[in-house]
Design a protein around this motif. Structure first.
Motif, PDB file in Angstrom:
ATOM      1  N   TYR A 133       0.816  -1.319   0.177  1.00 48.34           N
ATOM      2  CA  TYR A 133       0.040   0.056   0.015  1.00 48.34           C
ATOM      3  C   TYR A 133       1.034   1.251  -0.184  1.00 48.34           C
ATOM      4  CZ  TYR A 133      -3.943  -3.256   1.211  1.00 48.34           C
ATOM      5  OH  TYR A 133      -4.629  -4.011   1.284  1.00 48.34           O
ATOM      6  N   LEU A 134       0.404   2.238  -0.710  1.00 45.75           N
ATOM      7  CA  LEU A 134       0.886   3.597  -0.636  1.00 45.75           C
ATOM      8  C   LEU A 134      -0.148   4.497  -0.330  1.00 45.75           C
ATOM      9  CD1 LEU A 134       3.442   3.826  -3.523  1.00 45.75           C
ATOM     10  CD2 LEU A 134       3.919   3.156  -1.247  1.00 45.75           C
ATOM     11  N   THR A 135      -0.058   5.666   0.437  1.00 44.08           N
ATOM     12  CA  THR A 135      -0.802   6.809   0.684  1.00 44.08           C
ATOM     13  C   THR A 135      -0.413   7.878  -0.255  1.00 44.08           C
ATOM     14  OG1 THR A 135       0.282   7.732   2.520  1.00 44.08           O
ATOM     15  CG2 THR A 135      -1.334   6.099   2.926  1.00 44.08           C
ATOM     16  N   ASP A 136      -1.189   9.158  -0.162  1.00 46.72           N
ATOM     17  CA  ASP A 136      -0.818  10.359  -0.870  1.00 46.72           C
ATOM     18  C   ASP A 136       0.733  10.608  -0.433  1.00 46.72           C
ATOM     19  OD1 ASP A 136      -2.950  10.367  -2.134  1.00 46.72           O
ATOM     20  OD2 ASP A 136      -3.582  12.565  -1.188  1.00 46.72           O
ATOM     21  N   PHE A 137       1.100  10.688   0.792  1.00 46.53           N
ATOM     22  CA  PHE A 137       2.402  11.216   1.412  1.00 46.53           C
ATOM     23  C   PHE A 137       3.310  10.069   0.860  1.00 46.53           C
ATOM     24  CE2 PHE A 137       5.752  10.729   4.588  1.00 46.53           C
ATOM     25  CZ  PHE A 137       6.049  12.087   4.828  1.00 46.53           C
ATOM     26  N   LEU A 138       3.152   8.795   0.953  1.00 37.93           N
ATOM     27  CA  LEU A 138       4.031   7.861   0.705  1.00 37.93           C
ATOM     28  C   LEU A 138       4.393   7.774  -0.906  1.00 37.93           C
ATOM     29  CD1 LEU A 138       3.030   4.935   3.169  1.00 37.93           C
ATOM     30  CD2 LEU A 138       5.205   6.300   3.194  1.00 37.93           C
ATOM     31  N   VAL A 139       3.589   8.152  -1.604  1.00 40.96           N
ATOM     32  CA  VAL A 139       3.697   8.156  -3.098  1.00 40.96           C
ATOM     33  C   VAL A 139       4.654   9.472  -3.312  1.00 40.96           C
ATOM     34  CG1 VAL A 139       2.834   8.798  -5.386  1.00 40.96           C
ATOM     35  CG2 VAL A 139       1.423   7.275  -3.951  1.00 40.96           C
ATOM     36  N   LYS A 140       4.582  10.364  -2.585  1.00 45.69           N
ATOM     37  CA  LYS A 140       5.361  11.598  -2.730  1.00 45.69           C
ATOM     38  C   LYS A 140       6.744  11.205  -2.228  1.00 45.69           C
ATOM     39  CE  LYS A 140       1.592  14.530  -1.252  1.00 45.69           C
ATOM     40  NZ  LYS A 140       1.196  15.574  -0.545  1.00 45.69           N
ATOM     41  N   GLN A 141       6.653  10.593  -1.025  1.00 44.61           N
ATOM     42  CA  GLN A 141       7.909  10.349  -0.510  1.00 44.61           C
ATOM     43  C   GLN A 141       8.626   8.936  -0.665  1.00 44.61           C
ATOM     44  OE1 GLN A 141       9.986  12.065   2.073  1.00 44.61           O
ATOM     45  NE2 GLN A 141       9.190  13.614   0.280  1.00 44.61           N
ATOM     46  N   PHE A 142       8.071   8.294  -1.928  1.00 50.52           N
ATOM     47  CA  PHE A 142       8.478   6.953  -2.388  1.00 50.52           C
ATOM     48  C   PHE A 142      10.172   6.538  -2.278  1.00 50.52           C
ATOM     49  CE2 PHE A 142       9.506   3.622  -5.426  1.00 50.52           C
ATOM     50  CZ  PHE A 142       8.790   2.350  -4.899  1.00 50.52           C
ATOM     51  N   ASP A 143      10.725   7.616  -2.779  1.00 51.91           N
ATOM     52  CA  ASP A 143      12.120   7.339  -2.870  1.00 51.91           C
ATOM     53  C   ASP A 143      12.752   7.375  -1.286  1.00 51.91           C
ATOM     54  OD1 ASP A 143      12.294   6.798  -5.597  1.00 51.91           O
ATOM     55  OD2 ASP A 143      12.936   8.885  -6.067  1.00 51.91           O
ATOM     56  N   ALA A 144      12.498   8.475  -0.912  1.00 51.89           N
ATOM     57  CA  ALA A 144      12.865   8.437   0.593  1.00 51.89           C
ATOM     58  C   ALA A 144      12.591   7.546   1.565  1.00 51.89           C
ATOM     59  CB  ALA A 144      12.622  10.014   1.110  1.00 51.89           C
ATOM     60  N   PHE A 145      11.282   6.993   1.434  1.00 52.23           N
ATOM     61  CA  PHE A 145      10.728   6.039   2.436  1.00 52.23           C
ATOM     62  C   PHE A 145      10.831   4.613   2.034  1.00 52.23           C
ATOM     63  CE2 PHE A 145       8.004   5.589   6.224  1.00 52.23           C
ATOM     64  CZ  PHE A 145       7.980   6.728   6.775  1.00 52.23           C
ATOM     65  N   ILE A 146      10.742   4.427   0.844  1.00 50.10           N
ATOM     66  CA  ILE A 146      10.727   2.871   0.304  1.00 50.10           C
ATOM     67  C   ILE A 146      12.090   2.592  -0.560  1.00 50.10           C
ATOM     68  CG2 ILE A 146       9.726   1.118  -0.914  1.00 50.10           C
ATOM     69  CD1 ILE A 146       7.093   3.157   0.193  1.00 50.10           C
ATOM     70  N   TRP A 147      12.139   3.281  -1.567  1.00 49.06           N
ATOM     71  CA  TRP A 147      13.372   2.645  -2.603  1.00 49.06           C
ATOM     72  C   TRP A 147      14.889   3.110  -1.738  1.00 49.06           C
ATOM     73  CZ3 TRP A 147      12.017  -0.053  -6.528  1.00 49.06           C
ATOM     74  CH2 TRP A 147      13.178  -0.075  -7.547  1.00 49.06           C
ATOM     75  N   LYS A 148      14.995   4.060  -1.371  1.00 46.49           N
ATOM     76  CA  LYS A 148      16.173   4.384  -0.694  1.00 46.49           C
ATOM     77  C   LYS A 148      16.614   3.504   0.606  1.00 46.49           C
ATOM     78  CE  LYS A 148      17.565   8.600  -3.022  1.00 46.49           C
ATOM     79  NZ  LYS A 148      17.299  10.205  -2.527  1.00 46.49           N
ATOM     80  N   PRO A 149      15.727   3.329   1.620  1.00 47.38           N
ATOM     81  CA  PRO A 149      15.903   2.578   2.671  1.00 47.38           C
ATOM     82  C   PRO A 149      16.077   1.271   2.348  1.00 47.38           C
ATOM     83  CG  PRO A 149      14.236   4.334   3.045  1.00 47.38           C
ATOM     84  CD  PRO A 149      14.468   4.549   1.783  1.00 47.38           C
ATOM     85  N   MET A 150      15.189   0.658   1.537  1.00 51.19           N
ATOM     86  CA  MET A 150      15.474  -0.744   0.980  1.00 51.19           C
ATOM     87  C   MET A 150      16.698  -1.247   0.389  1.00 51.19           C
ATOM     88  SD  MET A 150      12.856  -2.467   2.309  1.00 51.19           S
ATOM     89  CE  MET A 150      12.910  -1.587   3.707  1.00 51.19           C
ATOM     90  N   GLY A 151      17.346  -0.156   0.103  1.00 48.47           N
ATOM     91  CA  GLY A 151      18.459  -0.249  -0.809  1.00 48.47           C
ATOM     92  C   GLY A 151      18.374  -0.367  -2.478  1.00 48.47           C
ATOM     93  N   LEU A 152      17.206  -0.174  -2.768  1.00 50.03           N
ATOM     94  CA  LEU A 152      17.053  -0.446  -4.087  1.00 50.03           C
ATOM     95  C   LEU A 152      17.903   0.588  -4.976  1.00 50.03           C
ATOM     96  CD1 LEU A 152      13.356  -1.582  -3.413  1.00 50.03           C
ATOM     97  CD2 LEU A 152      15.255  -3.006  -4.414  1.00 50.03           C
ATOM     98  N   ASP A 153      18.093   1.959  -4.317  1.00 49.29           N
ATOM     99  CA  ASP A 153      18.666   2.925  -5.360  1.00 49.29           C
ATOM    100  C   ASP A 153      20.163   2.233  -5.745  1.00 49.29           C
ATOM    101  OD1 ASP A 153      19.368   3.100  -2.715  1.00 49.29           O
ATOM    102  OD2 ASP A 153      20.028   5.131  -2.998  1.00 49.29           O
ATOM    103  N   ARG A 154      20.591   1.267  -4.744  1.00 49.32           N
ATOM    104  CA  ARG A 154      22.078   0.941  -4.844  1.00 49.32           C
ATOM    105  C   ARG A 154      22.193  -0.493  -5.456  1.00 49.32           C
ATOM    106  NH1 ARG A 154      23.067   0.768   0.506  1.00 49.32           N
ATOM    107  NH2 ARG A 154      20.956   1.631   0.831  1.00 49.32           N
ATOM    108  N   HIS A 155      21.056  -1.186  -5.043  1.00 49.65           N
ATOM    109  CA  HIS A 155      21.020  -2.564  -5.550  1.00 49.65           C
ATOM    110  C   HIS A 155      19.838  -3.035  -5.917  1.00 49.65           C
ATOM    111  CE1 HIS A 155      24.845  -2.988  -3.261  1.00 49.65           C
ATOM    112  NE2 HIS A 155      24.652  -2.251  -2.306  1.00 49.65           N
ATOM    113  N   PRO A 156      19.390  -2.413  -7.200  1.00 51.20           N
ATOM    114  CA  PRO A 156      18.138  -2.848  -7.639  1.00 51.20           C
ATOM    115  C   PRO A 156      17.688  -4.308  -7.964  1.00 51.20           C
ATOM    116  CG  PRO A 156      19.605  -1.783  -9.346  1.00 51.20           C
ATOM    117  CD  PRO A 156      20.217  -1.773  -8.178  1.00 51.20           C
TER     118      PRO A 156
END
Lengths: 214, 233
Positions: A133-156
């Motif tokens: 699930y994503l909310t409005d806030f999480l859509v806006k903060q997707f990179d900061a909240f999900i993509w980067k903390p999960m390391g997907l920016d460095r290790h897709p």
């Protein structure tokens, strides 16, 4: 005046009105825009909002202590404090602490549930547990909240290890905003999941705050 | 120095240097290097169990400590786990052939309504590395799956995992069913997952709550040691 989403994620918010208020809503930074919108819509100028950093959700074991500290800090200034958090991964500890402190909080396991309405969410839970699930806030903060903390920016290449068991991305929209719809689609594409958009509005957040406001 | 001069040739390292290098490579999630290191040590006549414990498990132990202390995060641990998996794939058939010591048998699974398996997979791998035989039931397991596995009589330990506040109570359903069937005391029940805590573990009747994979291994070892002591007393 509301700060930007990155500040809400990292630092939270201390939004006090000009008039002295009786009620403080102590919330997760991810709910700041929605709560301030409800204040405006309902003319709740007897309520103030203060938010803890939304990124506390990355460390749910820290939420209970952070909320406790904030309640103790503010309780002398208000006749009532309402904690705008659901259980949020604290395993019942936040509810137990709020009971000890004598403050109310929002019912439900998390914001996805109360935005949709706790009863409605529980009804479909058995068929929807493979949804992310994503909310409005999480859509806006997707990179900061999900993509980067999960390391997907460095290790897709970790994507399928992390999201391989999910079958769809549900975007719970609090507002109608074509730009956010497009961003939600981009999030779904990045995660490799089909998108389902579902308008929820403010759900049980609204009814909870209506109850507190009187 | 040029890049070429910087490059470490694993086969030119002494055994001690190589195991230390493998700890570093595991830490950095370098799967190919780990596989190469495992093969070199085997070629040098190391026993598979020795490679497993001295090179891989010790390396993952360090990763576990730094994860616990907030130095490493989930992505790094996953990469390290993936690298260890590469090494384990080489060692597993050899360990079976050489009759490496078995500390016990565990069945593990994520509970019904929950699809989260990262923590469970880490526990599985660390338990296997520590010398346990592990049957992984996967995700979304109803009580019947656990009971059926336990009734096969092969297991000493039941492990259950949940990431959601809404699914963690299901662990109690499983334990209550074990009690009803009169089989609860035959097994050590370990539970884990982000929203859980020690209090919850006690409240549902588990033997222990395990905060992370390293704690799960240590706890399982303690319970197996107690069991052996009771048997021999």
């Amino acid at each position: 005046m509301l700060v930007d989403d990155t500040t809400l994620t990292e630092d939270g918010l201390d939004a006090r009105g000009e008039k002295p208020a009786r009620i403080l809503v102590l919330a997760c930074g991810a709910l700041a825009r929605e709560i301030l919108a409800l204040f405006r819509l309902n003319n709740w100028d007897h309520m103030d909002l203060t938010c803890l950093p939304a990124k506390l959700h990355l460390y749910p074991d820290q939420i209970t202590e952070a909320v406790t500290k904030a309640v103790k800090k503010h309780r002398g200034d208000y006749s009532r404090i309402f904690v705008a958090y659901a259980d949020c991964g604290t395993g019942g500890q936040l509810q137990a602490r709020c009971d000890e402190l004598g403050v109310e909080m929002i019912a439900g396991p998390h914001c996805y549930s109360f935005f949709e309405g706790n009863d409605a969410f529980a009804k479909v839970a058995e068929d929807e547990f493979t949804a992310f699930y994503l909310t409005d806030f999480l859509v806006k903060q997707f990179d900061a909240f999900i993509w980067k903390p999960m390391g997907l920016d460095r290790h897709p290449e970790l994507r399928d290890m992390l999201f391989g068991n999910y079958t769809k991305l549900v975007y719970q929209a609090q507002t109608n905003d074509p730009a956010l719809d497009a961003k939600a689609q981009a999030c779904a594409d990045k995660l490799g999941l089909p998108l389902e958009r579902r308008f929820t509005g403010y759900g049980d957040l609204q009814t909870a705050l209506e109850r507190v406001s009187v | 120095m040029s890049e070429e001069e910087d490059e470490i040739i694993l086969s030119e390292l002494s055994d001690e240097e190589l195991t230390l290098q493998m700890h570093d490579d595991l830490y950095d999630g370098l799967k190919e290097e780990i596989e190469e290191g495992v093969n070199i040590l085997l070629e040098r006549g190391w026993q598979p169990y020795e490679v497993l414990t001295k090179a891989l498990v010790e390396g993952m132990r360090i990763v576990g400590i730094d994860f616990r202390d907030g130095i490493l995060f989930v992505p790094e641990v996953l990469l390290a786990a993936n690298a260890m998996k590469g090494g384990m794939a080489i060692l597993k058939p050899l360990l079976a052939e050489t009759g490496a010591p078995r500390l016990g048998n565990m069945v593990i699974g994520t509970v019904k309504g929950d699809i989260h398996d990262i923590g469970k997979n880490l526990v599985t791998m660390m338990m296997e590395g520590a010398g346990f035989e592990v049957k992984d039931l996967g995700i979304n397991n109803p009580v019947e799956n656990y009971i059926e596995a336990l009734e096969s009589g092969e297991f000493d330990i039941l492990g259950m995992s949940a990431l959601l506040t809404t699914t963690m109570p299901y662990m109690k359903v499983v334990i209550d069913t074990m009690v009803e069937k009169g089989m609860r005391d035959d097994y050590t029940v370990l539970v884990g997952g982000a929203p859980l805590n020690e209090e919850f573990g006690k409240a549902i009747g588990a033997d222990a709550y395990c905060r992370d994979a390293a704690v799960a291994v240590e706890t399982a070892k303690e319970f197996m040691a107690k069991k052996h002591n009771q048997v021999s007393a």
